[in-house]
Design a protein around this motif. Sequence first.
Motif, short mmCIF file in Angstrom:
data_model
loop_
_atom_site.label_atom_id
_atom_site.label_comp_id
_atom_site.label_asym_id
_atom_site.label_seq_id
_atom_site.Cartn_x
_atom_site.Cartn_y
_atom_site.Cartn_z
N CYS A 34 39.43 39.90 40.81
CA CYS A 34 40.79 40.14 41.30
C CYS A 34 41.77 39.49 40.32
CB CYS A 34 40.94 39.53 42.70
SG CYS A 34 42.50 39.88 43.47
N ASN A 79 46.44 34.96 45.27
CA ASN A 79 47.08 35.78 46.30
C ASN A 79 46.15 36.81 46.93
OD1 ASN A 79 49.62 34.52 45.93
ND2 ASN A 79 49.94 35.75 44.09
N CYS A 80 44.87 36.69 46.69
CA CYS A 80 43.91 37.66 47.19
C CYS A 80 43.63 37.40 48.68
CB CYS A 80 42.61 37.58 46.39
SG CYS A 80 41.34 38.70 46.98
N SER A 81 44.01 38.33 49.52
CA SER A 81 43.83 38.17 50.97
C SER A 81 42.36 38.10 51.36
CB SER A 81 44.50 39.33 51.72
OG SER A 81 45.87 39.33 51.48
N LEU A 82 41.53 38.91 50.73
CA LEU A 82 40.12 38.92 51.05
C LEU A 82 39.48 37.59 50.70
CD1 LEU A 82 37.72 40.43 52.18
CD2 LEU A 82 37.35 41.41 49.90
N LYS A 135 40.97 34.69 50.56
CA LYS A 135 41.46 33.71 51.53
C LYS A 135 40.70 33.83 52.84
CE LYS A 135 46.01 33.00 49.58
NZ LYS A 135 47.44 33.17 49.70
N PHE A 136 40.43 35.06 53.27
CA PHE A 136 39.67 35.28 54.50
C PHE A 136 38.26 34.71 54.36
CE2 PHE A 136 36.74 37.99 56.97
CZ PHE A 136 37.20 37.66 58.24
#
Length: 160
Positions: free
Chosen positions: A124, A129-132, A134-135
Motif C-alpha cells: 500500500c 492511512n491504510c484502513s485495512l 489499521k483494522f
Amino acid sequence: MRLHGTFIAYLPQIIILREVGFYFCKKINVTTDYAIRIVLYLAIQNKVTTSKDIAMAMGIPKSYIFKITNKLIAAGIIQRIVGAKGGFILDKRVEEISMYEIFKVMEATVKINRYLEGDDYCKCFEIQNCSLRKFYSMMQSSLENMLKATMIKDVLDINK
C-alpha cells in the motif's frame, strides 16, 4: 480474568475472538496446540511426569514430545528432571504462564496477517492511512492482549 475483546472459544487449533462487532479466527499450528496441552497436563498433574505419560494422556505422538518440551524448557516454562524418576514439571506457577508466552515460543509468528509482519510485504502506498492495515492492527492488538491476559490457571478454570 479481564479479557480484551470477548474470548469466544479456544478450540483445538483455533482461537475465536469477538471484537468491535466482528468475529475472527487465528489458526494455531498443531505443535502449539500440543505445547498448550503439555503445559495444561503438567499443571493438572503437579508432579514430575514422564514423556510417555504425557503422550498417552494428551494424545500427542511421542516423537513430538521432546521437540516441544525442548522449546518450553528453553523458555523457562517447564523443566526436565533427569534420572530414574525423571520427567517434566512446570518451572513456573500456573498464574505466571500466559498463553501469549507459549504462542511466542511455538509459533513462527503471532501476527494474524502478513501485512503486519513489518517486512514491507504490504505494498500500500500510504501505509499510515491504510484502513485495512489499521483494522488488522486493531484485531492484532485484541488478540495479543487476550493472550497476554489469559494465564494457564484461567484456562484450567474455564470448566469450573
